[in-house]
Scaffold this motif. Sequence first.
Motif, mmCIF file in Angstrom:
data_model
loop_
_atom_site.group_PDB
_atom_site.id
_atom_site.type_symbol
_atom_site.label_atom_id
_atom_site.label_comp_id
_atom_site.label_asym_id
_atom_site.label_seq_id
_atom_site.Cartn_x
_atom_site.Cartn_y
_atom_site.Cartn_z
ATOM 1 N N LEU A 172 -9.752 3.653 6.494
ATOM 2 C CA LEU A 172 -8.677 4.559 6.887
ATOM 3 C C LEU A 172 -8.247 4.300 8.334
ATOM 4 C CD1 LEU A 172 -6.812 6.882 6.320
ATOM 5 C CD2 LEU A 172 -8.713 8.484 6.664
ATOM 6 N N PHE A 173 -9.204 4.000 9.176
ATOM 7 C CA PHE A 173 -8.905 3.687 10.579
ATOM 8 C C PHE A 173 -8.003 2.454 10.656
ATOM 9 C CE2 PHE A 173 -10.428 1.732 14.703
ATOM 10 C CZ PHE A 173 -9.815 2.665 15.532
ATOM 11 N N HIS A 174 -8.374 1.430 9.925
ATOM 12 C CA HIS A 174 -7.580 0.200 9.960
ATOM 13 C C HIS A 174 -6.194 0.397 9.336
ATOM 14 C CE1 HIS A 174 -11.597 -2.120 10.411
ATOM 15 N NE2 HIS A 174 -11.110 -1.723 11.567
ATOM 16 N N ASP A 175 -6.136 1.157 8.262
ATOM 17 C CA ASP A 175 -4.824 1.486 7.686
ATOM 18 C C ASP A 175 -3.968 2.209 8.721
ATOM 19 O OD1 ASP A 175 -5.869 0.519 5.341
ATOM 20 O OD2 ASP A 175 -6.025 2.477 4.350
ATOM 21 N N SER A 176 -4.581 3.168 9.408
ATOM 22 C CA SER A 176 -3.830 3.976 10.379
ATOM 23 C C SER A 176 -3.303 3.104 11.515
ATOM 24 C CB SER A 176 -4.738 5.079 10.956
ATOM 25 O OG SER A 176 -5.226 5.909 9.917
ATOM 26 N N LEU A 177 -4.137 2.201 11.994
ATOM 27 C CA LEU A 177 -3.693 1.315 13.065
ATOM 28 C C LEU A 177 -2.545 0.430 12.574
ATOM 29 C CD1 LEU A 177 -7.096 0.148 14.642
ATOM 30 C CD2 LEU A 177 -5.590 2.009 15.407
ATOM 31 N N GLY A 178 -2.664 -0.062 11.366
ATOM 32 C CA GLY A 178 -1.612 -0.932 10.823
ATOM 33 C C GLY A 178 -0.297 -0.189 10.680
ATOM 34 N N PHE A 179 -0.346 0.972 10.068
ATOM 35 C CA PHE A 179 0.891 1.750 9.897
ATOM 36 C C PHE A 179 1.437 2.205 11.251
ATOM 37 C CE2 PHE A 179 -0.769 2.486 5.467
ATOM 38 C CZ PHE A 179 0.299 1.881 4.809
ATOM 39 N N GLY A 180 0.532 2.574 12.136
ATOM 40 C CA GLY A 180 0.968 2.978 13.469
ATOM 41 C C GLY A 180 1.729 1.857 14.158
ATOM 42 N N ALA A 181 1.199 0.653 14.074
ATOM 43 C CA ALA A 181 1.854 -0.502 14.684
ATOM 44 C C ALA A 181 3.230 -0.739 14.040
ATOM 45 C CB ALA A 181 0.966 -1.736 14.532
ATOM 46 N N ALA A 182 3.280 -0.616 12.716
ATOM 47 C CA ALA A 182 4.553 -0.823 12.014
ATOM 48 C C ALA A 182 5.597 0.203 12.460
ATOM 49 C CB ALA A 182 4.328 -0.736 10.501
ATOM 50 N N MET B 70 0.828 -1.203 0.000
ATOM 51 C CA MET B 70 0.000 0.000 0.000
ATOM 52 C C MET B 70 0.869 1.262 0.000
ATOM 53 S SD MET B 70 -3.078 1.254 2.492
ATOM 54 C CE MET B 70 -3.712 -0.345 2.890
ATOM 55 N N PHE B 71 1.906 1.231 0.795
ATOM 56 C CA PHE B 71 2.822 2.372 0.846
ATOM 57 C C PHE B 71 3.444 2.640 -0.537
ATOM 58 C CE2 PHE B 71 7.000 4.286 1.484
ATOM 59 C CZ PHE B 71 6.719 5.320 2.353
ATOM 60 N N CYS B 72 3.790 1.577 -1.229
ATOM 61 C CA CYS B 72 4.483 1.724 -2.520
ATOM 62 C C CYS B 72 3.542 2.016 -3.683
ATOM 63 C CB CYS B 72 5.259 0.449 -2.844
ATOM 64 S SG CYS B 72 6.623 0.132 -1.712
ATOM 65 N N GLU B 73 2.290 1.603 -3.562
ATOM 66 C CA GLU B 73 1.410 1.656 -4.737
ATOM 67 C C GLU B 73 0.312 2.709 -4.655
ATOM 68 O OE1 GLU B 73 1.695 -3.108 -5.914
ATOM 69 O OE2 GLU B 73 -0.114 -2.331 -4.967
ATOM 70 N N ARG B 74 -0.094 3.050 -3.449
ATOM 71 C CA ARG B 74 -1.334 3.804 -3.319
ATOM 72 C C ARG B 74 -1.135 5.303 -3.132
ATOM 73 N NH1 ARG B 74 -6.339 2.804 0.849
ATOM 74 N NH2 ARG B 74 -7.795 4.160 -0.240
ATOM 75 N N ALA B 75 -1.437 6.065 -4.153
ATOM 76 C CA ALA B 75 -1.280 7.521 -4.133
ATOM 77 C C ALA B 75 -2.581 8.172 -3.664
ATOM 78 C CB ALA B 75 -0.891 8.024 -5.522
ATOM 79 N N GLN B 76 -2.825 8.085 -2.351
ATOM 80 C CA GLN B 76 -4.105 8.552 -1.833
ATOM 81 C C GLN B 76 -4.115 10.049 -1.528
ATOM 82 O OE1 GLN B 76 -5.247 6.607 1.826
ATOM 83 N NE2 GLN B 76 -7.434 6.780 1.394
ATOM 84 N N GLU C 25 10.309 16.026 4.650
ATOM 85 C CA GLU C 25 11.183 15.689 3.517
ATOM 86 C C GLU C 25 10.859 14.322 2.915
ATOM 87 O OE1 GLU C 25 15.347 15.239 4.736
ATOM 88 O OE2 GLU C 25 14.609 14.720 6.724
ATOM 89 N N PHE C 26 10.069 13.511 3.644
ATOM 90 C CA PHE C 26 9.649 12.208 3.109
ATOM 91 C C PHE C 26 8.311 12.301 2.362
ATOM 92 C CE2 PHE C 26 12.757 10.953 6.216
ATOM 93 C CZ PHE C 26 13.269 9.741 5.769
ATOM 94 N N ALA C 27 7.853 13.519 2.130
ATOM 95 C CA ALA C 27 6.523 13.697 1.544
ATOM 96 C C ALA C 27 6.403 13.068 0.160
ATOM 97 C CB ALA C 27 6.201 15.190 1.448
ATOM 98 N N PHE C 28 5.284 12.471 -0.079
ATOM 99 C CA PHE C 28 4.937 11.942 -1.412
ATOM 100 C C PHE C 28 3.453 11.574 -1.379
ATOM 101 C CE2 PHE C 28 4.457 7.223 -1.052
ATOM 102 C CZ PHE C 28 4.642 7.131 0.309
ATOM 103 N N TYR C 29 2.928 11.172 -2.522
ATOM 104 C CA TYR C 29 1.532 10.731 -2.550
ATOM 105 C C TYR C 29 1.471 9.280 -2.114
ATOM 106 C CZ TYR C 29 -0.565 14.987 -4.096
ATOM 107 O OH TYR C 29 -1.037 16.270 -4.115
ATOM 108 N N GLY C 30 1.002 9.082 -0.902
ATOM 109 C CA GLY C 30 0.942 7.748 -0.322
ATOM 110 C C GLY C 30 -0.350 7.588 0.452
ATOM 111 N N PRO C 31 -0.436 6.500 1.201
ATOM 112 C CA PRO C 31 -1.669 6.244 1.963
ATOM 113 C C PRO C 31 -1.802 7.172 3.169
ATOM 114 C CG PRO C 31 -0.078 4.471 2.299
ATOM 115 C CD PRO C 31 0.538 5.404 1.308
#
Lengths: 468, 468
Positions: free
Chosen positions: A400-410, A230-236, A261-267
Amino acid sequence: MAAAAAGEGFRPLDEGILVEYIRATPALREVLGGRVGDGELTIKEVGDGNLNFVYIVLSPAGSVVIKQALPYVRCVGESWPMTKERAYFETLALREHGNLCPDHVPEVYHFDRTMSLMGMRYLKPPHIILRKGLIAGIEYPLLAEHMSEYIAKTLFFTSLLYHSTLEHRRAVAEFCGNVELCRLTEQVIFSDPYRVSQHNRWTSPFLDKDAEAIREDDELKLEIAGLKSMFCERAQALIHGDLHTGSIMVTSDSTQVIDPEFAFYGPMGYDIGALIGNLILAFFAQDGHANGENNREGGSHQVARGAPVVVTTMETGGSDRWCRWLSTSGTDEVHLNLLVVQQYKKWILKTIEDTWNLFHKKFLSLWNEHKDGPGEAYLFSIYDKSELFQRAQQIYMKDLFHDSLGFGAAKMIRRIVGIAHVEDFESIQDHPKRADCERQALGFAKMLLKQRRQFTTINEITAALESI
Amino acid sequence: MAAAAAGEGFRPLDEGILVEYIRATPALREVLGGRVGDGELTIKEVGDGNLNFVYIVLSPAGSVVIKQALPYVRCVGESWPMTKERAYFETLALREHGNLCPDHVPEVYHFDRTMSLMGMRYLKPPHIILRKGLIAGIEYPLLAEHMSEYIAKTLFFTSLLYHSTLEHRRAVAEFCGNVELCRLTEQVIFSDPYRVSQHNRWTSPFLDKDAEAIREDDELKLEIAGLKSMFCERAQALIHGDLHTGSIMVTSDSTQVIDPEFAFYGPMGYDIGALIGNLILAFFAQDGHANGENNREGGSHQVARGAPVVVTTMETGGSDRWCRWLSTSGTDEVHLNLLVVQQYKKWILKTIEDTWNLFHKKFLSLWNEHKDGPGEAYLFSIYDKSELFQRAQQIYMKDLFHDSLGFGAAKMIRRIVGIAHVEDFESIQDHPKRADCERQALGFAKMLLKQRRQFTTINEITAALESI
Ligand SMILES: Nc1ncnc2c1ncn2[C@@H]1O[C@H](COP(=O)(O)OP(=O)(O)O)[C@@H](O)[C@H]1O
Ligand SMILES: Nc1ncnc2c1ncn2[C@@H]1O[C@H](COP(=O)(O)OP(=O)(O)O)[C@@H](O)[C@H]1O
Ligand SMILES: [Mg+2]
Ligand SMILES: [Mg+2]
Ligand SMILES: [Mg+2]
Ligand SMILES: [Mg+2]
Ligand SMILES: [Mg+2]
């Protein structure tokens, strides 16, 4: 002398070069009120980050922060090359996010692509880095309000809920250029913690087994694969890309986001998760700051000097009571504050809840306001029925909530067994104690990464944290 | 005369301009064996597509197809402007996919960006457009084998299973430029069918209620929103972007994919779904080709003349028996073929099954072969345990399957109630009969879009089709 002036080729700054550069650059001269003569400038290098050089420049009539990217990772050195073009993307993102949320992003005065050099508003004392405030046990009553506003605005307005797909793809293409920074994230967050890597470290030997367990956890590896894709593919949306508590500067009434400085179109969930995950890390670190040998006194004195403190209660008694001294801004007056760690942990949990819940509210209110606007994801001509529209929003927010929890955990996991750790834990000098805190955080993060889809509200998360 | 030569500015072709252009262009002269003198060239405009102009050019010593994009949509006219830069992206994709799968993509000889003009290999008779072959009831025994190879190779090698993220983001950025074509898809596939639009049409009055039901179906609208977002946000692989049965030219032993002007980095399931969805449309159209009044004779005679036909059985009797004449390639010999529609439908179902199952097999075999390769989504150092690796693949393929079904269903729906219809149904002159076929297809597509996650194998899909 024009030697270091714009367009003259890249030169790493030192104090002399910086002075000449400022004198040759009208936008910087101006913000310093023209007072750039001999003896008028005070320059201090304050970069405490991992990557770049940051100079505070003061004149009798103004101030500016100058940030320069060198073509390598500062904390590692020239052996880890890293494009200095990151300064360009940082500037783009600061400007874009600054337009969308000027209250919480410092103004950019000047950018020089050749020099990878940016001049921005100096966030004056008592601004401190939020992480340091959290370590010092300072409550920021407006933090959730401000940060929810920042993430709601920056994410909403750069997503297809507001962008036309024309605008979106143009911007996505531009930020694809920031690929080297994305690759750094891919490696240190989504890969290295899950394999043997020379960069990994942890509180050894206490966490040796725990680190190994991460590398052997198939469920975790399956989950992290999905998030990495998702990080690599999804330009949200245009995400900040590094929104931990070290990228936020605060006072009791100001909240400013720096260092995109890490900004890009991602999730979107990557930003929200970074913030929430780092607040959870702060939560788990509290017990480590509370014990007798290694209480907050020194740290907070050093860290939070000059920061106004919100003291919400005075308590005595109890084993986890502690005290500390803080001098308030601009005066020599000294207050004795007594805060209870348990109470501070409650405040962190409340802040986590409020951050998500206020974000949720603000994001939906922006969406409602602009439902007939330029955004092309949910055309009003299709989703005009209010019940349907609300269901669409519910599905969107749930994902979005579940994505946030997943990325937060990572993000939590990588801060415990990966290359870059957080001061929240690092400042706990008692290693067994630190390891205990980290192990608890790690266990929670693993659970979250695997079971995040079973949670439906942020309060379920904070309840789970509270029950630990 | 050099008036139309490369670099002299854009000019829409006519026969005279094309002849001059060819003469002034070494690559085209060469492929025509140098025989480009007066009276040596035969030129025929054959564009039957919706968007562009296509010329077959024959000389005594060679042949070439010239395709030119004009700055509007051909079938609508200048009132619907459309960037002619699409020719650039078509060429990029043809070359990229051609490198990856040369057996099934025509070679590009020449490209002129200014003229939006491409010269490619002429797919000689008996090549015909697959859709026409399907309408004529012709079986292509190698179709599934070939198309599964094409989609497996083009999608695998342009995904993060093979790309480094560096290579991927560079390519993604480039293809972001094809945004206008993406926007056309967004509108006609993901938006217009679900709202009142001047472009929509359907077999009226028979399907009036059905078209309205689509516009009133909240579940459908929630599903299509998810797919649209995925289409707009997810850069999974370099997809063809228009992989219906009208973009494939076939003989009994050759399968060639043309016309990737909609190519961009999008979800893999969009291509797979386009192919499968259009095969399902062909399936539902068969009953309309079978009745007495409007049997296949005329259509197949006209369409499939010269195409070698695989006759698998001869049957007599039964109400859905029909017969037709086909002249075989290069001779005047005529065969009487008797095919049974039910049997042809079985072949279509078998082809659908084989296409997915062979794709699944080939894609995984490429993945296995390159698991230690340059791809960065699943690093071998993390997913080295074979049980874990297989589980990761299962999850990936399950998601891809559901994406494919969803996009396939979306493509079916838009061909029945949207702007562009398919000849499979349009060639059914009996409108009530056509509407019956379309209604069945629409019902199936709606079910698929909503319930796709309940299916786990393609054979469950074909079983559902068979039971209708
Ligand atoms: N605009 C600013 N005002 C005041 N201090 C700043 C400002 N920007 C950066 N700093 C200080 O410099 C430090 C490093 O800046 P940061 O942008 O995070 O650099 P890096 O990219 O190296 O992490 C911050 O932690 C903060 O202390
Ligand atoms: N390489 C080729 N060889 C033979 N015929 C071709 C070739 N390319 C296109 N054609 C013919 O031209 C028609 C239109 O081409 P296509 O690329 O599909 O154009 P459009 O983009 O307008 O749909 C095809 O349906 C086919 O009949
Ligand atoms: Mg920083
Ligand atoms: Mg505000
Ligand atoms: Mg930084
Ligand atoms: Mg075509
Ligand atoms: Mg086309």
